[in-house]
Design an enzyme around this catalytic site. Structure first.
Site, short mmCIF file in Angstrom:
data_model
loop_
_atom_site.label_atom_id
_atom_site.label_comp_id
_atom_site.label_asym_id
_atom_site.label_seq_id
_atom_site.Cartn_x
_atom_site.Cartn_y
_atom_site.Cartn_z
CE LYS A 56 39.75 35.11 46.32
NZ LYS A 56 40.33 33.88 45.73
NE ARG A 61 46.15 40.75 49.67
CZ ARG A 61 45.89 39.67 48.93
NH1 ARG A 61 44.66 39.17 48.88
NH2 ARG A 61 46.85 39.08 48.23
N GLY A 126 42.65 29.26 49.47
CA GLY A 126 44.10 29.33 49.56
C GLY A 126 44.59 30.64 50.15
NE ARG A 154 45.83 26.65 45.67
CZ ARG A 154 45.12 27.76 45.52
NH1 ARG A 154 43.86 27.79 45.91
NH2 ARG A 154 45.68 28.84 45.02
CB SER A 198 51.83 31.77 45.65
OG SER A 198 50.70 32.51 46.06
CG ASP A 343 43.15 34.51 39.76
OD1 ASP A 343 43.73 33.41 39.63
OD2 ASP A 343 43.02 35.09 40.85
#
Length: 454
Positions: A56, A61, A126, A154, A198, A343
């Site tokens: 993903k 990207r 996100g 978020r 992030s 993750d």
């Protein structure tokens, strides 16, 4: 098998029943089921081979890069999931022409509407939201962003501050959705960025930076969270003919104004998805061969092989595949820092009750800002199952124990559902609420998990 049968039953009532190519048949329904799914215990060791859904992270990207390119692109290996749908919907609203199928490859004809006012719904994605926020700085028209309630919680303020410093006009709800962005008549090429929350903020600026009229120079104000994702973004950019000048000692990135190349692009398997199969093999003494993810992957969660190895699994890998053979007996692991692969941390949390000794999982601070609080929520669900847990600001300590029959809440979070399915595979009488929330990133999860029962 019950696990496999449940998957089929769900798609009988889905408007897209009978097809895994959701892009062509109809966009996947966003509403999730209200049912719960019983997970049967895996009774015996297993062996299966699996091609994972495409990554993903890489797919999102490369989709945006393809829309910004100067030439047409064919993308192969895109995963069928909600996040990819959200990006495709947004790109089409921006004027990008998309043809083909996910199964056979998508043809992307680059085109970008720079002038009209457009609203984009990022749903729960996100990564899509943040990539598109930076790209909106290229447009003279107003770009308005909305999304699912979980996405609206978020934070994006550091990225929006950097976009504002580039000369864009930004309005938001204290850095959260809804957000509107439009480019000023004259943009700057220099900005500063706080990327401690992030790495997606930096990735977004890097992908868009090559198309800014004067390029972009980014000065980092602190260390990058999950820095390997930013390094991976640089790699994906450079695959498409754009050079990135990095001065990591000085915390600076520079990209001159350049054109992305087109051509054929292949997406490797998703390393985060791989962790669930690695965990199943490790817990049950089974064998899993993952055929489209290998030792050369930049994805941080590919390092979950090292976690499984320390727990006793045998790992065999080459450039294009990984095989995990579970041990006869699990080994202890007193402490581990998961900050480089956050993750994958929920997967390890789900395995932890079955380890011989307590484990403390550190480096989890960024997990509080995901689809749900991935420290507090797993701790609560483990406690409900009778497992002793200690929660800290950025860690969980989990003690061994036999989970009691529990219906696990998933908090509208795909990783909660998939992780607790792993835990439930070694328990009795456990169920997963809202099992279709896995569609956010891994539509075929339940079908693929059923291979362990065959």
């Amino acid at each position: 098998m019950e696990c496999h049968q449940f998957h089929i039953d769900l798609y009988i009532v889905d408007p897209c029943s009978g097809s895994y190519d959701f892009y062509n048949c109809a966009r996947r329904i966003s509403t999730h089921s209200v049912v719960s799914k019983l997970i049967l215990p895996i009774e015996a060791p297993f062996e299966y081979e699996l091609a994972l859904p495409g990554s993903k992270s890489i797919a999102l990207r490369q989709l945006l890069i393809s829309a910004l390119a100067s030439e047409e692109t064919m993308l192969f290996g895109l995963p069928p999931c909600d996040d990819v749908d959200a990006m495709l919907d947004s790109l089409e609203r921006l004027g990008t022409q998309v043809d083909g199928t996910l199964a056979n490859g998508l043809h992307i004809a680059p085109n970008f509407n720079l002038s009209d006012d457009i609203e984009l719904n990022a749903r729960q994605s996100g990564v899509s939201l943040r990539l598109l926020l930076a790209t909106a700085g290229l447009r003279q028209g107003v770009t308005r962003f909305t999304g699912h309630a979980s996405l609206a919680n978020r934070p994006n303020a550091p990225l929006l501050n950097a976009i504002s410093e580039l000369g864009c006009i930004v309005e938001s709800d204290y850095g959260k959705l809804p957000i509107t962005i439009r480019s000023a008549s004259t943009n700057n090429s220099f900005t500063r960025l706080d990327s401690t929350l992030s790495s997606q903020y930096l990735s977004a600026l890097l992908v868009a930076g090559a198309r800014f009229p004067k390029g972009i120079e980014i000065e980092l104000l602190d260390e990058v969270a999950s820095a390997q994702y930013a390094s991976g973004t640089v790699g994906e950019i450079e695959k498409r003919g754009v050079s990135v000048d990095q001065n990591l000692d000085d915390g600076r990135y520079m990209i001159e104004s350049q054109q992305y190349q087109g051509g054929d692009v292949h997406i490797e398997g998703d390393a985060s998805a791989a962790t669930y199969h690695m965990a199943l093999a490790t817990l049950h003494g089974g064998t899993v061969n993952l055929t489209n993810l290998g030792s050369t992957s930049w994805q941080p969660d590919s390092s979950f092989t090292q976690v499984c190895s320390e727990l006793g699994a045998e790992i065999v890998q080459n450039e294009s595949s990984i095989t995990v053979r579970g041990p006869r007996e699990l080994q202890s692991m007193a402490c581990i820092d998961m900050s480089v692969m956050p993750d994958a941390a929920p997967t390890l949390m789900a395995m932890s009750p079955y380890l011989p000794e307590p484990i403390q999982i550190n480096g989890l601070a960024t997990l509080r800002l995901k689809e749900c609080d991935r420290i507090t929520c797993p701790a609560h669900e483990l406690s409900r199952a009778g497992i002793r847990v200690e929660e800290g600001a950025d860690y969980l300590k989990i003690w061994p124990g036999e989970p009691k029959p529990t219906t696990f809440d998933t908090y509208d979070d795909h990783r909660m559902a998939m992780s607790f399915a792993v835990l439930a595979s070694k328990a009795k009488g456990c169920r997963i609420n809202d099992p279709l929330c896995v569609n956010k990133t891994y539509t075929d999860f339940w079908h693929h998990m059923s291979l362990a029962y065959e």
